[in-house]
Design an enzyme around this catalytic site. Structure first.
Site, mmCIF file in Angstrom:
data_model
loop_
_atom_site.group_PDB
_atom_site.id
_atom_site.type_symbol
_atom_site.label_atom_id
_atom_site.label_comp_id
_atom_site.label_asym_id
_atom_site.label_seq_id
_atom_site.Cartn_x
_atom_site.Cartn_y
_atom_site.Cartn_z
ATOM 1 N N ARG A 56 -5.078 -17.805 15.357
ATOM 2 C CA ARG A 56 -4.842 -16.351 15.424
ATOM 3 C C ARG A 56 -6.107 -15.589 15.817
ATOM 4 O O ARG A 56 -6.050 -14.569 16.498
ATOM 5 C CB ARG A 56 -4.313 -15.888 14.059
ATOM 6 C CG ARG A 56 -3.927 -14.417 13.978
ATOM 7 C CD ARG A 56 -3.314 -14.137 12.612
ATOM 8 N NE ARG A 56 -3.329 -12.728 12.281
ATOM 9 C CZ ARG A 56 -2.334 -11.870 12.544
ATOM 10 N NH1 ARG A 56 -1.263 -12.291 13.164
ATOM 11 N NH2 ARG A 56 -2.413 -10.598 12.186
ATOM 12 N N ILE A 82 -1.283 -6.519 16.645
ATOM 13 C CA ILE A 82 -0.784 -7.881 16.405
ATOM 14 C C ILE A 82 -0.201 -7.814 15.000
ATOM 15 O O ILE A 82 -0.840 -7.325 14.067
ATOM 16 C CB ILE A 82 -1.914 -8.927 16.544
ATOM 17 C CG1 ILE A 82 -1.396 -10.344 16.305
ATOM 18 C CG2 ILE A 82 -3.097 -8.639 15.651
ATOM 19 C CD1 ILE A 82 -2.445 -11.435 16.627
ATOM 20 N N SER A 83 1.056 -8.262 14.855
ATOM 21 C CA SER A 83 1.742 -8.085 13.571
ATOM 22 C C SER A 83 1.062 -8.868 12.459
ATOM 23 O O SER A 83 0.360 -9.860 12.716
ATOM 24 C CB SER A 83 3.192 -8.538 13.673
ATOM 25 O OG SER A 83 3.881 -7.730 14.578
ATOM 26 N N GLN A 84 1.315 -8.438 11.257
ATOM 27 C CA GLN A 84 0.854 -9.137 10.049
ATOM 28 C C GLN A 84 1.340 -10.595 10.141
ATOM 29 O O GLN A 84 2.485 -10.834 10.561
ATOM 30 C CB GLN A 84 1.508 -8.409 8.882
ATOM 31 C CG GLN A 84 1.200 -8.888 7.521
ATOM 32 C CD GLN A 84 2.133 -8.215 6.492
ATOM 33 O OE1 GLN A 84 3.134 -7.603 6.859
ATOM 34 N NE2 GLN A 84 1.788 -8.337 5.244
#
Lengths: 231, 804
Positions: A56, A82-84
């Protein structure tokens, strides 16, 4: 037999070492999966493995890299996030991905969700409308060796009819309507997942399922808010 | 002992000096209003509120500085005063540009994820603090120098401030927000030039440098960089997106944007298979305002027909439709597309209406000139009070936004969404008329429940028998539309609703005779409590849900018209546990920012109030009375001003007119009172008479103002203005007296404490702006007025503590 086991363990450890050398911060990823994802009820083995594998920190801007494995969304520029990690995992699990799946993603963003899907399914088609983000994601996914991901810079409204129908569609950017072409390109029995909510808040999700040619929706609340009433 | 303010030995305040103070005061107020708009564009309204509140601490800080360096400053008064004017001019001209430079540029959304934005915020505070500090220091220094003629100086200060407010509103119609600061910076430059002493070469040099700074900012206005998370910023990233029309006004900067991929179909049915139309969109201060919808052509279906917003038209074909808060005209086009014989659109934003009627007429196919359409530019509530007609259908604007609004509207007054507003609309329905409102589903569920609570309370008050016979609600994957009918829904209408749901894959949420299984046929909702809560709100025992629900879903009222405020403080820790501490700020951003602002300014104020006491002494002559006397005035004045603006918005039907009228009325009348105060002779102990009189009048206002305004709202505008003057002038006149009278007293008996007293007043004024908002949200406007009265009562009581 004993030597074979030793050899197998040695090869396994070597592979782990290579993997660690290729994608450092494995400990952080493991911690992220156990503390943020498994702890909240995501159980799909393929999803968990993909979340442990995809680096990530390589999908966020360099100034955010130290926070890449935090339990929160992060800005990636151009008003996007960027999503959790948990939301990425939940969205992946909820479409019940299989190895032979062909998945369409609308809103490539950093390319992280596409990479997670690409670890599990056969082919990922992803569309990004912001040229700069699409360009960055293309080169990032190429560098990381995701050959089963195809990125297109275009208006996601039209989907990607040449490659449809899709077993699943993942829409990463919330929209006030669901484009009819996407429902059309969803295979019979297919699932479409869409996040709902401000990017900086814990998001809820909507799942659209197509059965007998008709789409039905289901609101999903990955984080357990209820009960909202005090007795 | 009698004290005559006239009798003190002081230099005489000259005409140029009074002019300079007036110009400077006008510039500061106008700059403040211009900044509100600049910050609303680059960030959000509540950020503007926060930065300006902190910047206004410059007033109190100037008093503190003056206390500490009084001797040095007063000895060089003739040089320092123009120098401060020139520095203010340069600061005003350059601050906005400097705040937009990359290393400084701040983003509220990044504050919680990127520590560097904490520092950026501090630098932003400092940049805007400086011009307010230098400007206020000039005014404060003059107060100290001419304490014997404080009435005149204060008059000039108030008159200038009042004029500055109106000037800013006028200029906003002519200049873009990024052009305004440089333009307004000319005023302090002129102020400095008016009082420029002869035979001094340094000051003309400083004036020239200021003039250069103004010229640079004027001819090369700073580029504003809106947050990348604003609606407009994201839209402009779309292919071939362009701003094709732009109009600045006191209502905000309106920009029309088009892109070949910009489509609009809110809450579209999953069964819809046709194309989704492309629509240009209007943004106001960078926030999505609405799509530009063309005049419907005969037989052409509209996308709203495939959303839950079509529900009222499915129930009955209306002959007349009222659209209060018409916005960019989407609901208007929908009503015309559904063949309504008469459509009345009411929209308070006159500039938006003018844009849509004229400049953008080609874009919307002259929708606003449709022969069946009647358009009025007024607050819908005000319009309804003047309009005797009855309507078959009233369609309220949509509530909430897709995915929630991050709580950005939490402290916005929404008079159209109160229980009284809904009651007023009910009274304007024809015997079988319908009232419809569509709402985005949010989670945690807040908007739909508060909306239903409001409708249920109105129904309970206005109907006899079973109120559920009068209400229907239909839910899609993302929206819910509520419709209430003046007469009970007929069996045939109920059947039409069921058929509509079947065709569109919608689910009835409320319907006479509804079976539980029907509620989630097409769109499942994981939170089963939602339906239980709906039923609870329709039952007589809804109050228990109000008490037990984690959010405030009690209907908004005219006293507390904050529909989008849901936070209940006692549940904040639990909320943080549920949503994560990082998410909480975005759930209630608007309100939390006000509280954060109050805490910041209160801490700084406390430090800066105490600091000068180390120099002037803690006990010398008694200090408590000064804090209470001037603190009370600061609190009372600001509370009153805020409540008056709110009360007069409905009265005038236009927020801009109300703000301008109240600010101008109060400041000018206070200025007159201040001027008059010079003619008065006070016995120190009688200093309390005027504040007591004010407190008494404010208490009367707390109970009588609302009924008076409601009874006279239908009068012609000229009469309303006279009424406003009649109501405000006597009070404002009295409110202009305690400050100069008190300051003269301090100057006479505790000379060293004069700037400190001014500082105390400044700090309490700023604290009061944030505090008044919190009091209004938590307790209502009447309480805010009563606290204003209490402020003046404290002022009166403080005199007893003085040791003269």
């Amino acid at each position: 037999m004993f030597y074979r086991i030793i050899l197998f363990i040695a090869v396994f450890l070597l592979k782990c070492e290579i993997s660690n050398a290729q994608y450092p911060r494995q400990d952080e990823r493991n911690q992220m999966v156990s503390a943020q994802i498994e702890a909240r009820g995501v159980t799909d083995a393929a999803t968990l493995k993909a979340m442990r594998t995809v680096p990530r920190h390589l999908f966020v801007p360099s100034n955010e890299a130290s926070r890449a494995y935090y339990d929160s969304p992060l800005p990636i520029g151009y008003g996007q996030t960027i999503s959790q990690p948990y939301i990425v995992a939940y969205m992946t699990e909820v479409i019940q991905p299989k190895e032979n799946f062909k998945v369409l993603e609308i809103g490539t963003g950093s390319g992280y969700q596409a990479a997670v899907l690409a670890e599990i399914v056969d082919k990922v088609y992803t569309i990004e409308i912001v040229k700069e983000l699409g360009g960055q994601a293309t080169s990032r996914l190429k560098t990381l060796g995701y050959s089963n991901v195809e990125v297109k810079i275009a208006d996601g409204y039209h989907g990607w009819p040449e490659h449809g129908p899709f077993d699943a569609i993942v829409v990463t950017a919330a929209a006030e309507f669901i484009p009819p072409p996407l429902i059309e390109q969803l295979a019979e029995g297919g699932k479409m997942v869409i996040p709902v909510g401000s990017p900086f808040m814990v998001q809820t999700l909507m799942l659209v399922e197509k059965k007998n040619g008709k789409a039905r929706s289901r609101s999903l609340f990955p984080v357990r808010f209820v009960p909202f009433t005090r007795q | 002992m009698r004290l005559s303010i006239k009798n003190q030995i002081q230099p005489t305040a000259s005409g140029p000096l009074l002019t300079a103070i007036g110009l400077l005061s006008a510039a500061i107020i106008a700059f403040q209003l211009a900044l509100m708009q600049v910050f609303s564009i680059v960030q959000w309204y509540h950020f503007a509120y926060m930065v300006i509140s902190v910047a206004l601490l410059g007033f109190g800080a100037a008093g503190t500085f003056l206390s500490l360096f009084q001797n040095w400053l007063t000895a060089r008064y003739r040089q320092v005063l123009p120098a401060l004017c020139f520095l203010t001019a340069a600061g005003m001209a350059l601050a906005v540009g400097a705040s937009q430079l990359e290393p400084v540029r701040f983003d509220l959304f990044l504050l919680f994820s990127d520590a560097s934005h904490g520092w950026r915020l501090l630098v932003t505070y400092l940049l805007f603090f400086l011009p307010f500090f230098t400007g206020a220091l000039a005014i404060g220094l003059t107060f100290v120098m001419y304490a014997g003629q404080i009435g005149k100086i204060y008059f000039s200060n108030l008159l200038g401030s009042g004029t500055g407010g109106v000037l800013a509103l006028v200029l906003m119609g002519w200049f873009l927000p990024n052009e305004m600061p440089a333009l307004l910076a000319v005023l302090p430059l002129l102020a400095g030039l008016v009082i420029l002493p002869k035979k001094n070469w340094k000051l003309p040099l400083l004036a020239s440098l200021s003039a250069v700074a103004i010229a640079v900012a004027m001819f090369s206005p700073p580029r504003l960089h809106p947050s990348e998370f604003k609606d407009l910023s994201k839209t402009l990233l779309l292919p071939d997106a362009e701003i094709f029309t732009e109009k600045s006004s006191p209502y905000g900067l309106m920009q029309a944007v088009r892109s070949p991929v910009l489509r609009h179909a809110p809450g579209l049915s999953l069964n819809y298979t046709g194309p989704v139309p492309m629509r240009p969109v209007i943004f106001n201060n960078g926030n999505w305002d609405g799509p530009i919808v063309p005049k419907p052509r005969d037989g052409e279906p509209m996308e709203l027909n495939y959303s839950t917003a079509a529900l009222p038209y499915v129930i009955r074909q209306p002959a007349s439709v009222l659209i209060p808060g018409a916005g960019t005209g989407e609901a208007v086009a929908h009503a015309l597309a559904r063949n309504a014989g008469k459509v009345v659109a009411v929209e308070p934003n006159a500039v938006l209406v003018s844009l849509l009627s004229d400049e953008l007429a080609a874009e919307n196919d002259s929708l606003f000139h449709h022969p069946s359409l009647e358009v009025h530019c007024l607050e819908p509530r005000t319009w309804l009070m003047e309009d005797p007609r009855r309507y078959d259908l009233i369609v309220l604007p949509g509530v909430g936004s897709f995915g929630g609004s991050s709580g950005v509207n939490a402290i916005r007054e929404q008079f159209a969404m109160t229980r009284e507003a809904f009651t007023g609309m009910w009274n304007h329905l024809a015997p079988d008329g319908l009232l419809a409102v569509t709402c985005w589903m949010d989670y945690p569920v807040r908007n739909p429940l508060k909306l239903l609570a409001t409708l249920a309370e109105v129904l309970e008050q206005k109907t006899t028998g079973d109120l559920t016979a009068h209400i229907a609600a239909v839910r899609s994957w993302g929206t819910i539309t509520f419709v209430v009918k003046k007469s009970p829904l007929t069996a045939e209408e109920v059947e039409r609703i069921r058929k509509f749901c079947e065709e569109m894959s919608f689910d009835p949420a409320i319907l006479p005779g509804l079976q539980p299984a029907e509620r989630q046929q097409f769109n499942q909702f994981q939170d089963s409590l939602f339906f239980k809560n709906i039923d609870a709100l329709l039952s007589p025992d809804r109050d228990s849900l109000y008490r037990s629900y984690a959010f405030n879903i009690r209907p908004a009222t005219d006293q507390r018209p904050f529909f989008s405020q849901f936070l209940r403080w006692k549940n904040l820790p639990q909320l943080a546990e549920w949503t994560g501490s990082q998410s909480v700020p975005f759930l209630e951003l608007g309100y939390l920012v006000v509280v954060f602002t109050l805490v910041q300014i209160a801490v700084v104020a406390l430090v800066l109030i105490i600091l000068p006491l180390f120099k002037i002494g803690f006990r010398n002559g008694g200090r408590w009375w000064v804090v209470l006397y001037f603190g009370g005035i600061g609190l009372g004045y600001m509370f009153l001003e805020m409540v008056f603006i709110q009360q007069f918005i409905l009265f005038f039907g236009n927020p801009i007119h109300a703000t301008a009228a109240v600010i101008t009325g109060l400041l000018v009348s206070s200025g007159a009172g201040s001027y008059f105060s010079e003619r008065l002779s006070f016995q120190p102990k009688k200093l309390m008479t005027v504040p007591l009189l004010i407190a008494g009048l404010v208490v009367v206002f707390a109970f009588a103002l609302s009924p008076i305004l409601q009874a006279t709202i239908g009068l012609p505008m000229a009469v309303k203005i006279l009424l406003l003057a009649g109501l405000i002038f006597p009070l404002g006149f009295l409110m202009g007296i305690p400050f100069p009278a008190g300051l003269s007293m301090v100057a006479k008996h505790q000379q060293k404490a004069t700037p400190w007293a001014w500082a105390v007043n400044g700090f309490f004024s700023v604290i009061s702006t944030a505090l008044a908002t919190i009091v209004a949200v938590e307790m209502g406007f009447s309480w805010a007025l009563l606290l204003a009265a209490a402020g003046y009562a404290v002022t009166a009581g403080a005199v007893r503590l003085a040791r003269f």
